[in-house]
Structure formats: C-alpha cells, structure tokens
Scaffold this motif. Structure first.
Motif, mmCIF file in Angstrom:
data_model
loop_
_atom_site.group_PDB
_atom_site.id
_atom_site.type_symbol
_atom_site.label_atom_id
_atom_site.label_comp_id
_atom_site.label_asym_id
_atom_site.label_seq_id
_atom_site.Cartn_x
_atom_site.Cartn_y
_atom_site.Cartn_z
ATOM 1 N N TYR A 50 7.219 -8.266 1.708
ATOM 2 C CA TYR A 50 5.771 -8.034 1.766
ATOM 3 C C TYR A 50 5.442 -7.009 2.849
ATOM 4 N N ASN A 51 6.008 -7.167 4.019
ATOM 5 C CA ASN A 51 5.759 -6.229 5.117
ATOM 6 C C ASN A 51 6.264 -4.834 4.792
ATOM 7 N N ASP A 52 7.429 -4.743 4.177
ATOM 8 C CA ASP A 52 7.977 -3.428 3.800
ATOM 9 C C ASP A 52 7.085 -2.718 2.782
ATOM 10 N N PHE A 102 3.723 -3.365 2.072
ATOM 11 C CA PHE A 102 2.299 -3.172 2.371
ATOM 12 C C PHE A 102 2.016 -2.621 3.766
ATOM 13 N N TYR A 103 3.011 -2.611 4.632
ATOM 14 C CA TYR A 103 2.756 -2.135 5.988
ATOM 15 C C TYR A 103 3.704 -1.007 6.385
ATOM 16 N N ARG A 104 3.968 -0.132 5.455
ATOM 17 C CA ARG A 104 4.835 1.027 5.741
ATOM 18 C C ARG A 104 4.097 2.037 6.558
ATOM 19 N N SER A 123 -1.287 -8.168 -2.671
ATOM 20 C CA SER A 123 -2.534 -7.404 -2.662
ATOM 21 C C SER A 123 -3.516 -7.987 -3.685
ATOM 22 N N LYS A 161 8.629 -12.529 3.297
ATOM 23 C CA LYS A 161 7.754 -11.903 4.290
ATOM 24 C C LYS A 161 8.204 -10.481 4.601
#
Length: 178
Positions: A172-174, A176-178, A77, A169
């Motif tokens: 990062y996905n876990d 920032f994209y929860r 971020s 990755k």
C-alpha cells in the motif's frame, strides 16, 4: 439431470447490493447461455424482485463478514465501505455455500457478461480447487466448498498475521506514497 462432470449444471453466485440498470441485463445474458444452471443472487431489498434468479439476502449470511470487519484495515484508494464489502462478500458466499451444501460453483461480479455455457466451459476444471481469471482477482472464479473456506481463512490471515499484514502495508505504501 445426469450429474457426471460433463453434465453437471454448475451454480452461479452473484453478490450485489442495490439494483443498477445493468444487473437485469447481466442475469438475462447469463441465462441466455445457461438455461439450467441455478443462479443465486445474494442481494438486498432493492434487488429481491430480480427475475430468473434464486434471491437470498446478504444479511442472512453476514455473521463471519461482520467478524472480519473487526480485523480489516483500510489500505485502498477506494472508499472504506466499498473495499470492505469486496472482502466481506467472500465470507457471505462461504456461509451461503455451507448452508446450501454446494460443492462447486462459479462466482461472478455483477457486471460480468457471459457468452458461453458455464458447465461446458468449466467442467474440465472441476478437478481443481479454485480457478481465477488470468491469475488476477477472483471476480470470475470457480470454487469448491473447501477452497472458498480456505480463501476466507487466507483473507483473515492477511489481516491478522503480522508477516502478511506488514507486506500488505508495504505494498500500500509503495503504491500510494511514492
């Protein structure tokens, strides 16, 4: 100077771009408790006149950091340039340490205040390859010349080995994209 582990003056390395108000205060605070330790500021034109440090230019030690940029994938971020440089500084330090033939050294973020004699505090840890503050990030870490080299290789491995890159990755996905 006696170079037995107890009396070894451990060099301190700070990497910083720019000249914020706190940099001089941090250097002054480090020097207050560490009269004889070399302090290396790997910096830029903005901070080249900082007193009480041995100033070197980041750009003189940037070749492997530039190579790393080709491998870096932004997953933060934080702004791209800021986060990339957080990684690149380790490559800068590695090149600097190699050129200056430093054995052990303490790396500090430029906003860390020191309230102890580094050599007295860390002399017991010189037998280890690397320390971190509370097992977290290496913003306050004792390295040796081999461990910084290995750390840089590890960073490269994180971004080039598909297994590790997949984990990065996923994290990062876990996050920032929860």
């Amino acid at each position: 100077m006696n170079n037995s582990p107890k009396n070894l003056e451990i060099p301190i390395i700070i990497v910083h771009k720019g000249n914020p108000f706190y940099l001089k205060k941090v250097i002054k605070q480090i020097r207050l408790f560490n009269k004889n330790n070399p302090i290396y500021l790997l910096g830029d034109k903005c901070n080249e006149k900082t007193k009480d440090v041995n100033h070197y230019f980041i750009s003189d030690y940037f070749s492997s950091a530039k190579e790393f940029e080709k491998k870096y994938i932004h997953m933060s971020s934080n702004l791209y340039g800021y986060e990339l440089f957080c990684f690149q500084r380790w490559f800068v330090i590695n090149e600097f340490v190699e050129e200056k033939k430093l054995k052990n050294f303490l790396c500090l973020d430029s906003d860390v205040l020191i309230y102890c004699n580094i050599s007295e505090f860390f002399s017991a840890y010189l037998k280890y390859d690397h320390t971190t503050c509370s097992g977290w990030v290496p913003c306050f870490s004792l390295f040796n010349n081999v461990s910084i080299y290995k750390f840089c290789n590890y960073i490269i491995e994180l971004y080039t080995n598909p297994k590790y890159l997949s984990r990065l990755k996923q994290r990062y996905n876990d996050e920032f994209y929860r």
